[in-house]
Design a protein around this motif. Structure first.
Motif, mmCIF file in Angstrom:
data_model
loop_
_atom_site.group_PDB
_atom_site.id
_atom_site.type_symbol
_atom_site.label_atom_id
_atom_site.label_comp_id
_atom_site.label_asym_id
_atom_site.label_seq_id
_atom_site.Cartn_x
_atom_site.Cartn_y
_atom_site.Cartn_z
ATOM 1 N N MET A 108 10.734 -11.109 4.509
ATOM 2 C CA MET A 108 9.635 -10.204 4.837
ATOM 3 C C MET A 108 8.813 -9.925 3.575
ATOM 4 N N THR A 109 7.488 -10.057 3.692
ATOM 5 C CA THR A 109 6.583 -9.780 2.580
ATOM 6 C C THR A 109 6.101 -8.338 2.682
ATOM 7 N N GLU A 110 6.375 -7.552 1.652
ATOM 8 C CA GLU A 110 6.016 -6.145 1.633
ATOM 9 C C GLU A 110 4.662 -5.944 0.940
ATOM 10 N N LEU A 111 3.713 -5.360 1.683
ATOM 11 C CA LEU A 111 2.375 -5.100 1.138
ATOM 12 C C LEU A 111 2.092 -3.601 1.198
ATOM 13 N N LEU A 112 1.635 -3.037 0.094
ATOM 14 C CA LEU A 112 1.180 -1.648 0.060
ATOM 15 C C LEU A 112 -0.335 -1.648 -0.087
ATOM 16 N N ILE A 113 -1.023 -1.028 0.869
ATOM 17 C CA ILE A 113 -2.469 -0.850 0.794
ATOM 18 C C ILE A 113 -2.761 0.585 0.396
ATOM 19 N N ILE A 114 -3.621 0.745 -0.593
ATOM 20 C CA ILE A 114 -4.021 2.075 -1.035
ATOM 21 C C ILE A 114 -5.479 2.290 -0.641
ATOM 22 N N LYS A 115 -5.683 3.141 0.339
ATOM 23 C CA LYS A 115 -7.027 3.483 0.809
ATOM 24 C C LYS A 115 -6.963 4.898 1.380
ATOM 25 N N ARG A 141 7.964 4.621 -4.573
ATOM 26 C CA ARG A 141 8.768 3.801 -5.475
ATOM 27 C C ARG A 141 10.160 3.463 -4.917
ATOM 28 N N LYS A 142 10.493 4.019 -3.755
ATOM 29 C CA LYS A 142 11.755 3.652 -3.117
ATOM 30 C C LYS A 142 11.698 2.240 -2.534
ATOM 31 N N THR A 143 10.488 1.710 -2.390
ATOM 32 C CA THR A 143 10.297 0.354 -1.872
ATOM 33 C C THR A 143 9.761 -0.538 -2.988
ATOM 34 N N LYS A 144 10.336 -1.715 -3.121
ATOM 35 C CA LYS A 144 9.810 -2.709 -4.059
ATOM 36 C C LYS A 144 8.894 -3.647 -3.283
ATOM 37 N N PHE A 145 7.615 -3.558 -3.560
ATOM 38 C CA PHE A 145 6.610 -4.319 -2.827
ATOM 39 C C PHE A 145 6.370 -5.680 -3.477
ATOM 40 N N ASP A 146 5.937 -6.607 -2.645
ATOM 41 C CA ASP A 146 5.509 -7.897 -3.184
ATOM 42 C C ASP A 146 4.082 -7.806 -3.709
ATOM 43 N N TYR A 147 3.249 -7.025 -2.983
ATOM 44 C CA TYR A 147 1.848 -6.878 -3.372
ATOM 45 C C TYR A 147 1.407 -5.422 -3.201
ATOM 46 N N VAL A 148 0.524 -4.996 -4.080
ATOM 47 C CA VAL A 148 -0.232 -3.755 -3.892
ATOM 48 C C VAL A 148 -1.707 -4.128 -3.870
ATOM 49 N N PHE A 149 -2.412 -3.701 -2.833
ATOM 50 C CA PHE A 149 -3.862 -3.898 -2.735
ATOM 51 C C PHE A 149 -4.531 -2.527 -2.864
ATOM 52 N N ASP A 150 -5.273 -2.327 -3.943
ATOM 53 C CA ASP A 150 -6.038 -1.091 -4.103
ATOM 54 C C ASP A 150 -7.427 -1.313 -3.524
ATOM 55 N N PHE A 151 -7.611 -0.894 -2.267
ATOM 56 C CA PHE A 151 -8.896 -1.048 -1.584
ATOM 57 C C PHE A 151 -9.938 -0.047 -2.078
ATOM 58 N N GLN A 152 -9.492 1.028 -2.739
ATOM 59 C CA GLN A 152 -10.408 2.116 -3.108
ATOM 60 C C GLN A 152 -11.091 1.866 -4.447
ATOM 61 N N GLY A 153 -10.301 1.559 -5.458
ATOM 62 C CA GLY A 153 -10.870 1.228 -6.760
ATOM 63 C C GLY A 153 -11.367 2.415 -7.554
ATOM 64 N N LEU A 154 -10.638 3.538 -7.523
ATOM 65 C CA LEU A 154 -10.957 4.711 -8.327
ATOM 66 C C LEU A 154 -9.758 5.059 -9.220
ATOM 67 N N LEU A 155 -9.957 5.982 -10.152
ATOM 68 C CA LEU A 155 -8.901 6.291 -11.120
ATOM 69 C C LEU A 155 -7.605 6.709 -10.442
ATOM 70 N N ARG A 156 -7.694 7.620 -9.465
ATOM 71 C CA ARG A 156 -6.448 8.094 -8.856
ATOM 72 C C ARG A 156 -5.723 6.992 -8.095
ATOM 73 N N THR A 157 -6.478 6.077 -7.448
ATOM 74 C CA THR A 157 -5.800 4.978 -6.751
ATOM 75 C C THR A 157 -5.306 3.938 -7.751
ATOM 76 N N GLY A 158 -5.978 3.833 -8.890
ATOM 77 C CA GLY A 158 -5.465 2.985 -9.959
ATOM 78 C C GLY A 158 -4.149 3.514 -10.500
ATOM 79 N N LEU A 159 -4.062 4.836 -10.624
ATOM 80 C CA LEU A 159 -2.809 5.449 -11.074
ATOM 81 C C LEU A 159 -1.698 5.241 -10.047
#
Length: 319
Positions: A1-8, A75-93
């Motif tokens: 299973m490929t784990e993806l985290l989207i931040i939006k 952080r309890k999940t180890k993701f394969d990918y993180v996609f930051d759809f927002q692109g601002l400082l807080r989502t970068g953090l």
């Protein structure tokens, strides 16, 4: 299973665009499990989207303590990918704190967010003059998927949801209007006059106003033909309410994008914003229509002009 985290985390329209891209990814990658970080006010919609498997709620007003608690959960999940759809400082953090093999962001990220990415996806050929969806679609090739929308955006419905009360006589589908918009300059003031024109034309029709903020109608219309749900429209019921409509007429707002994403006949009313960049997607879609105010000033757009444009659009479906 490929784990993806989207931040939006926000806003509603941008989240709808992100959900369309997530749906596209799921349509081509059956091995994909998608998690999402979203603000508490928009979480109900993301939680009922079939493309999303897990939701992390970002309480923006909670300060550093809430942020650290959120990221401890993430952080309890180890993701394969993180996609930051927002692109601002807080989502970068958020991207920097998440555990992932690869962290991907936007080339046009702001507020120094780009320093937290392993990879930046390019802009579409039209660059910053591209529609928001086309920009987000550039994340798809990272997972081997073409940057083209596919799949059907679907939402899980509450079992007790019954919207028959919104129908007109004989079960006629309502005309659904969203008179409000987050920004004052995007609010058109002619919805009351447009409602009058529509109800006068067809006595069997029902017009429904909806939205998160209450707008008074001053009991101007018959209860048999009009329903005011402003201030009483939940995000959980919003997708189903929109799908029930014959037409959705709205300012440049989140509900407009949700209507277009679900293939409902949509008319967006635009003032200072450019429908080529922010209109219902795709702008040339068979169920998507826009009205642009003269010189971008909604005060110069009379209700009769919107009504005429709507009549022309409706004639396409009556042939």
């Amino acid at each position: 299973m490929t784990e993806l985290l989207i931040i939006k985390p926000s806003s509603l329209g941008d989240i709808v665009h992100g959900l369309q891209v997530a749906t596209t990814l799921k349509a081509h990658r059956s091995d994909l499990r998608i998690s999402w970080i979203v603000r508490e006010m928009f979480a109900p919609l993301v939680k009922v989207c079939e493309a999303v498997d897990e939701v992390f709620v970002f309480e923006r007003a909670g300060g550093a303590k809430a942020f650290l608690k959120l990221m401890a959960e993430v952080r309890k999940t180890k993701f394969d990918y993180v996609f930051d759809f927002q692109g601002l400082l807080r989502t970068g953090l958020m991207t920097s704190r998440a555990l992932a093999k690869k962290k991907v962001g936007r080339t046009d990220a702001r507020e120094m967010a780009g320093i937290f990415y392993d990879e930046k996806v390019p802009l579409p050929p039209d660059g910053r003059r591209s529609h928001a969806i086309d920009i987000l679609l550039q994340f798809c090739p990272v997972l081997g998927v073409k940057p083209e929308l596919s799949g059907v955006l679907k939402f899980r419905e509450a079992e007790s949801l019954n919207l028959k009360f919104t129908d007109g006589r004989g079960g006629a589908k309502p005309v659904l209007m969203f008179p409000d918009s987050r920004r004052v300059e995007k609010r058109w003031g002619g919805f009351k006059q447009l409602t009058e024109l529509l109800l006068k034309e067809d006595r069997s029709r029902k017009v429904v106003w909806a939205g998160s903020n209450y707008l008074p109608d001053r009991n101007s219309f018959s209860a048999a033909q009009f329903l005011n749900l402003t201030g009483n429209t939940s995000l959980v019921s919003l997708p189903a309410l929109i799908r029930r409509a014959e037409w959705v007429i709205t300012n440049d707002s989140g509900p407009m994008h949700l209507a277009a994403a679900q293939g409902v006949r949509t008319m967006g009313i635009f003032g200072p914003t450019d429908p080529r960049l922010f209109g219902p997607y795709p702008l040339n879609g068979p169920t998507n229509f826009v009205v642009q105010a003269p010189v971008g000033d909604l005060k110069l757009l009379p209700a009769k002009d919107v009504y005429s444009r709507l009549e022309r659009a409706r004639s396409r479906f009556s042939k």
